[in-house]
Design a protein around this motif. Sequence first.
Motif, PDB file in Angstrom:
ATOM      1  N   LEU A   1      -9.521  12.649  -7.059  1.00 30.04           N
ATOM      2  CA  LEU A   1     -10.605  11.452  -6.988  1.00 30.04           C
ATOM      3  C   LEU A   1     -10.194  10.341  -8.016  1.00 30.04           C
ATOM      4  O   LEU A   1     -10.184   9.288  -7.657  1.00 30.04           O
ATOM      5  N   SER A   2      -9.391  10.930  -9.314  1.00 29.06           N
ATOM      6  CA  SER A   2      -9.173   9.832  -9.997  1.00 29.06           C
ATOM      7  C   SER A   2      -7.958   8.991  -9.552  1.00 29.06           C
ATOM      8  O   SER A   2      -8.000   7.804  -9.795  1.00 29.06           O
ATOM      9  N   ILE A   3      -7.036   9.587  -8.882  1.00 31.08           N
ATOM     10  CA  ILE A   3      -5.756   8.824  -8.468  1.00 31.08           C
ATOM     11  C   ILE A   3      -6.126   7.951  -7.288  1.00 31.08           C
ATOM     12  O   ILE A   3      -5.520   6.728  -7.194  1.00 31.08           O
ATOM     13  N   ARG A   4      -6.840   8.356  -6.504  1.00 31.77           N
ATOM     14  CA  ARG A   4      -7.397   7.295  -5.571  1.00 31.77           C
ATOM     15  C   ARG A   4      -8.105   6.061  -6.155  1.00 31.77           C
ATOM     16  O   ARG A   4      -7.845   5.030  -5.530  1.00 31.77           O
ATOM     17  N   LYS A   5      -9.069   6.338  -7.018  1.00 30.42           N
ATOM     18  CA  LYS A   5      -9.434   5.310  -7.736  1.00 30.42           C
ATOM     19  C   LYS A   5      -8.539   4.122  -8.214  1.00 30.42           C
ATOM     20  O   LYS A   5      -8.572   2.823  -8.188  1.00 30.42           O
ATOM     21  N   GLU A   6      -7.498   4.919  -8.930  1.00 31.27           N
ATOM     22  CA  GLU A   6      -6.588   4.047  -9.373  1.00 31.27           C
ATOM     23  C   GLU A   6      -5.662   3.283  -8.627  1.00 31.27           C
ATOM     24  O   GLU A   6      -5.223   1.996  -8.682  1.00 31.27           O
ATOM     25  N   ARG A   7      -5.276   3.972  -7.692  1.00 28.44           N
ATOM     26  CA  ARG A   7      -4.451   3.506  -6.478  1.00 28.44           C
ATOM     27  C   ARG A   7      -5.293   2.212  -5.698  1.00 28.44           C
ATOM     28  O   ARG A   7      -4.581   1.104  -5.363  1.00 28.44           O
ATOM     29  N   SER A   8      -6.625   2.418  -5.467  1.00 27.36           N
ATOM     30  CA  SER A   8      -7.414   1.326  -4.903  1.00 27.36           C
ATOM     31  C   SER A   8      -7.515   0.019  -5.852  1.00 27.36           C
ATOM     32  O   SER A   8      -7.406  -0.940  -5.314  1.00 27.36           O
ATOM     33  N   PHE A   9      -7.636   0.156  -7.177  1.00 28.51           N
ATOM     34  CA  PHE A   9      -7.685  -0.696  -8.047  1.00 28.51           C
ATOM     35  C   PHE A   9      -6.082  -1.666  -8.014  1.00 28.51           C
ATOM     36  O   PHE A   9      -6.257  -2.773  -7.981  1.00 28.51           O
ATOM     37  N   VAL A  10      -5.182  -0.858  -8.286  1.00 28.13           N
ATOM     38  CA  VAL A  10      -3.898  -1.322  -8.120  1.00 28.13           C
ATOM     39  C   VAL A  10      -3.617  -2.132  -6.987  1.00 28.13           C
ATOM     40  O   VAL A  10      -3.164  -3.441  -6.971  1.00 28.13           O
ATOM     41  N   SER A  11      -3.959  -1.577  -5.788  1.00 26.34           N
ATOM     42  CA  SER A  11      -3.890  -2.151  -4.485  1.00 26.34           C
ATOM     43  C   SER A  11      -4.700  -3.550  -4.416  1.00 26.34           C
ATOM     44  O   SER A  11      -3.864  -4.618  -3.994  1.00 26.34           O
ATOM     45  N   LYS A  12      -5.671  -3.641  -4.845  1.00 26.50           N
ATOM     46  CA  LYS A  12      -6.494  -4.743  -4.817  1.00 26.50           C
ATOM     47  C   LYS A  12      -5.962  -5.982  -5.476  1.00 26.50           C
ATOM     48  O   LYS A  12      -5.966  -7.092  -5.303  1.00 26.50           O
ATOM     49  N   GLN A  13      -5.358  -5.579  -6.834  1.00 22.11           N
ATOM     50  CA  GLN A  13      -4.730  -6.537  -7.730  1.00 22.11           C
ATOM     51  C   GLN A  13      -3.642  -7.079  -7.074  1.00 22.11           C
ATOM     52  O   GLN A  13      -3.187  -8.347  -7.046  1.00 22.11           O
ATOM     53  N   ALA A  14      -2.775  -5.977  -6.430  1.00 22.73           N
ATOM     54  CA  ALA A  14      -1.563  -6.319  -6.098  1.00 22.73           C
ATOM     55  C   ALA A  14      -1.779  -7.553  -4.700  1.00 22.73           C
ATOM     56  O   ALA A  14      -0.902  -8.366  -4.510  1.00 22.73           O
ATOM     57  N   LEU A  15      -2.842  -7.156  -3.831  1.00 22.00           N
ATOM     58  CA  LEU A  15      -2.827  -7.825  -2.499  1.00 22.00           C
ATOM     59  C   LEU A  15      -3.242  -9.304  -3.009  1.00 22.00           C
ATOM     60  O   LEU A  15      -3.013 -10.403  -2.370  1.00 22.00           O
ATOM     61  N   ALA A  16      -3.988  -9.245  -3.895  1.00 23.52           N
ATOM     62  CA  ALA A  16      -4.679 -10.604  -4.741  1.00 23.52           C
ATOM     63  C   ALA A  16      -3.246 -11.576  -5.062  1.00 23.52           C
ATOM     64  O   ALA A  16      -3.393 -12.602  -4.790  1.00 23.52           O
ATOM     65  N   ARG A  17      -2.389 -10.904  -5.653  1.00 23.88           N
ATOM     66  CA  ARG A  17      -1.098 -11.707  -6.063  1.00 23.88           C
ATOM     67  C   ARG A  17      -0.188 -12.008  -4.913  1.00 23.88           C
ATOM     68  O   ARG A  17       0.367 -13.069  -4.968  1.00 23.88           O
ATOM     69  N   LEU A  18      -0.215 -11.170  -3.874  1.00 24.28           N
ATOM     70  CA  LEU A  18       0.312 -11.337  -2.596  1.00 24.28           C
ATOM     71  C   LEU A  18      -0.091 -12.718  -1.968  1.00 24.28           C
ATOM     72  O   LEU A  18       0.628 -13.595  -1.591  1.00 24.28           O
TER      73      LEU A  18
ATOM     74  N   ASN B   1       0.866  -1.150   0.147  1.00 20.46           N
ATOM     75  CA  ASN B   1      -0.012  -0.250  -0.048  1.00 20.46           C
ATOM     76  C   ASN B   1       0.930   1.124  -0.088  1.00 20.46           C
ATOM     77  O   ASN B   1       0.553   2.287  -0.682  1.00 20.46           O
ATOM     78  N   SER B   2       1.908   1.149   0.806  1.00 23.83           N
ATOM     79  CA  SER B   2       2.964   2.153   0.819  1.00 23.83           C
ATOM     80  C   SER B   2       3.566   2.708  -0.612  1.00 23.83           C
ATOM     81  O   SER B   2       3.754   3.880  -1.136  1.00 23.83           O
ATOM     82  N   ILE B   3       4.091   1.504  -1.217  1.00 26.13           N
ATOM     83  CA  ILE B   3       4.587   1.405  -2.503  1.00 26.13           C
ATOM     84  C   ILE B   3       3.700   2.355  -3.526  1.00 26.13           C
ATOM     85  O   ILE B   3       4.044   2.928  -4.091  1.00 26.13           O
ATOM     86  N   ILE B   4       2.675   1.917  -3.586  1.00 25.59           N
ATOM     87  CA  ILE B   4       1.413   2.016  -4.504  1.00 25.59           C
ATOM     88  C   ILE B   4       1.157   3.579  -4.237  1.00 25.59           C
ATOM     89  O   ILE B   4       1.174   4.426  -5.282  1.00 25.59           O
ATOM     90  N   GLU B   5       0.963   4.092  -2.995  1.00 21.80           N
ATOM     91  CA  GLU B   5       0.510   5.315  -2.726  1.00 21.80           C
ATOM     92  C   GLU B   5       1.857   6.469  -3.146  1.00 21.80           C
ATOM     93  O   GLU B   5       1.768   7.359  -3.681  1.00 21.80           O
ATOM     94  N   GLU B   6       3.042   5.904  -2.984  1.00 21.78           N
ATOM     95  CA  GLU B   6       4.237   6.691  -3.256  1.00 21.78           C
ATOM     96  C   GLU B   6       4.500   6.836  -4.692  1.00 21.78           C
ATOM     97  O   GLU B   6       4.858   7.836  -5.327  1.00 21.78           O
ATOM     98  N   ASN B   7       4.424   5.664  -5.561  1.00 21.04           N
ATOM     99  CA  ASN B   7       4.970   5.455  -6.968  1.00 21.04           C
ATOM    100  C   ASN B   7       3.851   5.664  -8.042  1.00 21.04           C
ATOM    101  O   ASN B   7       4.145   5.937  -9.111  1.00 21.04           O
ATOM    102  N   VAL B   8       2.549   5.400  -7.729  1.00 23.93           N
ATOM    103  CA  VAL B   8       1.605   5.584  -8.596  1.00 23.93           C
ATOM    104  C   VAL B   8       0.757   7.066  -8.332  1.00 23.93           C
ATOM    105  O   VAL B   8       0.057   7.159  -7.785  1.00 23.93           O
ATOM    106  N   ARG B   9       1.235   8.046  -9.145  1.00 18.23           N
ATOM    107  CA  ARG B   9       1.070   9.304  -9.175  1.00 18.23           C
ATOM    108  C   ARG B   9       0.418  10.011 -10.353  1.00 18.23           C
ATOM    109  O   ARG B   9      -0.458  10.979 -10.441  1.00 18.23           O
ATOM    110  N   LYS B  10       0.808   9.276 -11.602  1.00 15.39           N
ATOM    111  CA  LYS B  10       0.357  10.122 -12.657  1.00 15.39           C
ATOM    112  C   LYS B  10       0.502   9.274 -14.005  1.00 15.39           C
ATOM    113  O   LYS B  10       0.734   7.990 -13.867  1.00 15.39           O
TER     114      LYS B  10
END
Length: 258
Positions: free
Chosen positions: A122-139, A65-74
């Motif tokens: 609003l947009s980046i929160r949606k994207e980060r949430s999606f990426v986080s969900k996918q990443a946790l599923a792989r974890l 979650n921290s990695i995604i918050e920091e690196n998924v920006r634009k």
Amino acid sequence: MKKPANFFLIALIIVFLASCGEKKTQKTENTANSPAIHTLVFIDKTASVDVSKPFVAQKYQQALNSIIEENVRKSGDKFEIYYIHENTAKGRCLSLTCRTEMEDTEGVNATDLEAIKTNYDLSIRKERSFVSKQALARLNAENTSESNRETNILASLPVIAKASESGAIVKVYYLSDMVESVKSGRDFQIKPPKDNSEAESWAKADADKYKDLALNGPDISMILPFEATSSIKENNPTITYYWTKLFENLGVMSVQEM
């Protein structure tokens, strides 16, 4: 009373400097013109790392979650996950590219700036949430195949070099115990380096095999699945020292252990 002419000159200078300072701040805070970030996360999917343990699960979930918050920006930021196992080079299980546009806010008035920031948030929160969900599923996915019998971390090096070709800022994260265990190569489960001197010697020898790779100085983090109370037998410092020296020999300036 008539105010001196230089009073108005000074006032104009102050307003001008304040305006420049505001524009500079807006430009500094904006990521629109910054280079894209290519994030590579290598998750250990071998028998030696159990992500179902509460401590490991919590640590790795928070890390992702921290990695995604920091690196998924634009728009253009890329996030990929590879599994570490017997066939790490072919272990890519997730590849996502951010689509949120971060507009250049230099010189924008306060009203438009607020609207730009709101839309972006609003947009980046949606994207980060999606990426986080996918990443946790792989974890949390289990690896029950025979590939979990070997841990080929060195095979991640060509993957990093390939990512560096794009010109993006490459950030690499290993969610692993970093115990290389390959039948035809290093096997730290059977024979770890006995001390830092041997670890450094092995690291130099192994780095020479990959000297033709251009890693281009990525930031590398090793996020280990060990509690602070773990024994030296479980969390062997000579093993992480080996990796630190290996990366340094390959030109990596920033290597941290977490």
